[in-house]
Motif scaffolding. Structure first.
Motif, PDB file in Angstrom:
ATOM      1  N   SER A 139      10.428  -0.598   5.873  1.00  0.00           N
ATOM      2  CA  SER A 139      11.835   0.030   5.310  1.00  0.00           C
ATOM      3  C   SER A 139      11.432   1.398   5.369  1.00  0.00           C
ATOM      4  CB  SER A 139      12.158  -0.500   4.070  1.00  0.00           C
ATOM      5  OG  SER A 139      11.062  -0.199   2.984  1.00  0.00           O
ATOM      6  N   GLU A 140      12.529   2.194   5.562  1.00  0.00           N
ATOM      7  CA  GLU A 140      12.274   3.591   5.182  1.00  0.00           C
ATOM      8  C   GLU A 140      11.718   4.172   3.794  1.00  0.00           C
ATOM      9  OE1 GLU A 140      16.135   5.623   6.089  1.00  0.00           O
ATOM     10  OE2 GLU A 140      16.089   5.015   8.223  1.00  0.00           O
ATOM     11  N   ASP A 141      12.344   3.256   2.807  1.00  0.00           N
ATOM     12  CA  ASP A 141      11.550   3.776   1.462  1.00  0.00           C
ATOM     13  C   ASP A 141       9.955   3.703   1.381  1.00  0.00           C
ATOM     14  OD1 ASP A 141      14.085   4.349   0.770  1.00  0.00           O
ATOM     15  OD2 ASP A 141      14.369   2.350  -0.359  1.00  0.00           O
ATOM     16  N   ASP A 142       9.498   2.536   2.146  1.00  0.00           N
ATOM     17  CA  ASP A 142       8.162   2.371   2.233  1.00  0.00           C
ATOM     18  C   ASP A 142       7.698   3.430   3.155  1.00  0.00           C
ATOM     19  OD1 ASP A 142       8.559   0.159   0.920  1.00  0.00           O
ATOM     20  OD2 ASP A 142       8.384  -1.179   2.626  1.00  0.00           O
ATOM     21  N   GLU A 143       8.150   3.946   4.196  1.00  0.00           N
ATOM     22  CA  GLU A 143       7.478   5.012   4.963  1.00  0.00           C
ATOM     23  C   GLU A 143       7.447   6.212   4.199  1.00  0.00           C
ATOM     24  OE1 GLU A 143       9.416   5.277   8.612  1.00  0.00           O
ATOM     25  OE2 GLU A 143       8.602   3.338   9.371  1.00  0.00           O
ATOM     26  N   ASP A 144       8.516   6.465   3.263  1.00  0.00           N
ATOM     27  CA  ASP A 144       8.711   7.808   2.692  1.00  0.00           C
ATOM     28  C   ASP A 144       7.490   7.680   1.399  1.00  0.00           C
ATOM     29  OD1 ASP A 144      10.842   8.554   3.992  1.00  0.00           O
ATOM     30  OD2 ASP A 144      12.423   8.008   2.556  1.00  0.00           O
ATOM     31  N   THR A 145       7.319   6.656   0.924  1.00  0.00           N
ATOM     32  CA  THR A 145       6.318   6.467  -0.047  1.00  0.00           C
ATOM     33  C   THR A 145       4.997   6.690   0.518  1.00  0.00           C
ATOM     34  OG1 THR A 145       7.681   4.700  -1.122  1.00  0.00           O
ATOM     35  CG2 THR A 145       5.335   4.966  -1.821  1.00  0.00           C
ATOM     36  N   ALA A 146       4.653   6.064   1.670  1.00  0.00           N
ATOM     37  CA  ALA A 146       3.413   6.269   2.397  1.00  0.00           C
ATOM     38  C   ALA A 146       3.079   7.812   2.614  1.00  0.00           C
ATOM     39  CB  ALA A 146       3.227   5.683   3.620  1.00  0.00           C
ATOM     40  N   PHE A 147       4.204   8.405   3.071  1.00  0.00           N
ATOM     41  CA  PHE A 147       3.949   9.843   3.445  1.00  0.00           C
ATOM     42  C   PHE A 147       3.921  10.626   2.292  1.00  0.00           C
ATOM     43  CE2 PHE A 147       6.008   8.917   7.778  1.00  0.00           C
ATOM     44  CZ  PHE A 147       5.125   9.685   8.474  1.00  0.00           C
ATOM     45  N   ALA A 148       4.464  10.340   1.132  1.00  0.00           N
ATOM     46  CA  ALA A 148       4.484  11.136   0.042  1.00  0.00           C
ATOM     47  C   ALA A 148       3.144  11.184  -0.714  1.00  0.00           C
ATOM     48  CB  ALA A 148       5.412  10.697  -1.030  1.00  0.00           C
ATOM     49  N   GLU A 149       2.248  10.137  -0.421  1.00  0.00           N
ATOM     50  CA  GLU A 149       0.705   9.995  -0.895  1.00  0.00           C
ATOM     51  C   GLU A 149      -0.348  10.729  -0.179  1.00  0.00           C
ATOM     52  OE1 GLU A 149      -0.786   6.100  -1.023  1.00  0.00           O
ATOM     53  OE2 GLU A 149       1.145   5.122  -2.041  1.00  0.00           O
ATOM     54  N   PHE A 150       0.288  11.606   0.801  1.00  0.00           N
ATOM     55  CA  PHE A 150      -0.785  12.416   1.365  1.00  0.00           C
ATOM     56  C   PHE A 150       0.117  13.973   1.421  1.00  0.00           C
ATOM     57  CE2 PHE A 150      -2.232   8.323   2.605  1.00  0.00           C
ATOM     58  CZ  PHE A 150      -3.435   8.668   2.539  1.00  0.00           C
ATOM     59  N   SER A 151      -0.611  14.975   1.114  1.00  0.00           N
ATOM     60  CA  SER A 151      -0.185  16.174   1.042  1.00  0.00           C
ATOM     61  C   SER A 151       0.165  16.880   2.446  1.00  0.00           C
ATOM     62  CB  SER A 151      -0.735  17.456   0.157  1.00  0.00           C
ATOM     63  OG  SER A 151      -2.282  17.144   0.523  1.00  0.00           O
ATOM     64  N   ASN A 152      -0.911  16.188   3.443  1.00  0.00           N
ATOM     65  CA  ASN A 152      -1.054  16.812   4.759  1.00  0.00           C
ATOM     66  C   ASN A 152      -0.924  15.712   5.879  1.00  0.00           C
ATOM     67  OD1 ASN A 152      -1.408  18.703   7.113  1.00  0.00           O
ATOM     68  ND2 ASN A 152      -3.545  18.630   6.537  1.00  0.00           N
ATOM     69  N   PRO A 153       0.192  15.067   5.978  1.00  0.00           N
ATOM     70  CA  PRO A 153      -0.193  14.020   7.096  1.00  0.00           C
ATOM     71  C   PRO A 153      -0.090  14.588   8.565  1.00  0.00           C
ATOM     72  CG  PRO A 153       2.130  14.209   6.211  1.00  0.00           C
ATOM     73  CD  PRO A 153       1.378  15.014   5.503  1.00  0.00           C
ATOM     74  N   VAL A 154      -0.689  13.999   9.517  1.00  0.00           N
ATOM     75  CA  VAL A 154      -0.686  14.312  10.767  1.00  0.00           C
ATOM     76  C   VAL A 154      -0.657  13.256  11.690  1.00  0.00           C
ATOM     77  CG1 VAL A 154      -2.649  16.290  10.068  1.00  0.00           C
ATOM     78  CG2 VAL A 154      -3.149  14.117  10.882  1.00  0.00           C
ATOM     79  N   PRO A 155      -0.355  13.675  13.116  1.00  0.00           N
ATOM     80  CA  PRO A 155       0.011  12.701  14.081  1.00  0.00           C
ATOM     81  C   PRO A 155      -1.372  12.162  14.188  1.00  0.00           C
ATOM     82  CG  PRO A 155       0.894  14.863  14.515  1.00  0.00           C
ATOM     83  CD  PRO A 155      -0.028  15.030  13.264  1.00  0.00           C
ATOM     84  N   TRP A 156      -1.670  10.581  14.321  1.00  0.00           N
ATOM     85  CA  TRP A 156      -2.708   9.888  14.753  1.00  0.00           C
ATOM     86  C   TRP A 156      -2.749   9.340  16.075  1.00  0.00           C
ATOM     87  CZ3 TRP A 156      -6.999  10.620  12.101  1.00  0.00           C
ATOM     88  CH2 TRP A 156      -7.051  10.946  10.629  1.00  0.00           C
ATOM     89  N   GLN A 157      -3.584   9.376  16.646  1.00  0.00           N
ATOM     90  CA  GLN A 157      -3.962   8.438  17.976  1.00  0.00           C
ATOM     91  C   GLN A 157      -4.955   7.614  17.649  1.00  0.00           C
ATOM     92  OE1 GLN A 157      -2.693   8.709  21.254  1.00  0.00           O
ATOM     93  NE2 GLN A 157      -3.784   6.812  21.429  1.00  0.00           N
TER      94      GLN A 157
END
Length: 260
Positions: A29-47
């Motif tokens: 869900s979009e809520d789960d994704e937002d929560t995951a992003f919020a746990e990191f102050s510097n999310p980056v694109p991963w390969q």
């Protein structure tokens, strides 16, 4: 097998870990994704880079401008080993290291590899800054860093595994590259040398200026890695491999991957 590091998917480290869990459903869900992003102050694109027993994540951690600044600061801060400390022992013979090397970390930590024990120097301001950036991005903490400086493409490192007993087997090794882009080659342990028993294609990628490569367990159990000679590379490169070293009291209590 050459890995093309393009079209990176924007996923924080937490979500990549979650996707390894077989219990996780394909839909989020979009809520789960937002929560995951919020746990990191510097999310980056991963390969994601995967093969049999190989599990790595790659991202551009720093912009070119910031990577340029960090490289310049490290050139003024890092003190590299000289004399006997700049040698290694391989199969009972002592060799000069074909690159410059230094060790930094928390007070009192030592690291033994290739028959030599190194004492960690106190963190420099720039090394602390890079370490903290890696922690913010990955959610992992590190107490030690091995610094390798390659003056040009003639400097190199041979095939090896970062599997020393001091290392926490549950923690990835975080490799930050600054300076000239260099080829990085993984080779499966069963496909090396004259005694190879299987045909497994090597995995090769180019580590860019400002990049971060996470070598997750059990990669260093099954795969060797190297930075081969590249004569056409004329510029220097600094590589920082952040590690988590176990205290003596913890070494016996934590099993290695695959050992119960």
């Amino acid at each position: 097998m050459d890995v093309q590091l393009t079209n990176l998917q924007r996923l924080p480290r937490k979500k990549i870990k979650q996707e390894r869990d077989e219990k996780m459903t394909e839909e989020h869900s979009e809520d789960d994704e937002d929560t995951a992003f919020a746990e990191f102050s510097n999310p980056v694109p991963w390969q994601k880079i995967e093969a049999e027993g190989l599990d790595c994540d790659y991202a551009l951690l720093f912009s070119k401008e910031e990577a340029d600044r960090l490289f310049k600061q490290l050139e003024g801060e890092v003190v590299y080993a000289t004399g006997e400390e700049s040698k290694v022992q391989v199969y009972g013979k002592v060799y000069n290291i074909p690159r410059k090397q230094a060790t930094y970390g928390d007070a009192g930590l030592t690291y033994t590899y290739s028959g030599v024990t190194r004492l960690a120097c106190p963190w420099t301001p720039t090394l602390e800054y890079i370490r903290d950036a890696v922690t913010k991005t990955t959610g992992q903490t590190f107490n030690f860093v091995l610094v390798n400086r390659y003056k040009d493409g003639q400097d190199h490192i041979g095939e090896h595994r970062d599997d020393e007993k001091e290392l926490d087997p549950l923690c990835p090794i975080a490799s930050v590259s600054l300076g000239a882009a260099r080829d990085f080659v993984f080779k499966h342990r069963d496909s090396r040398g004259n005694q190879s028993c299987r045909q497994i294609e090597p995995v090769k990628l180019e580590l860019a200026h400002g990049s971060l490569l996470l070598m997750n367990p059990p990669t260093n159990t099954f795969w060797y890695h190297s930075l081969p000679v590249r004569k056409k590379v004329l510029l220097p490169r600094i590589n920082l491999t952040f590690r988590r070293i176990l205290l003596d009291s913890k070494r016996e209590s934590k099993p290695k991957p695959g050992v119960s």
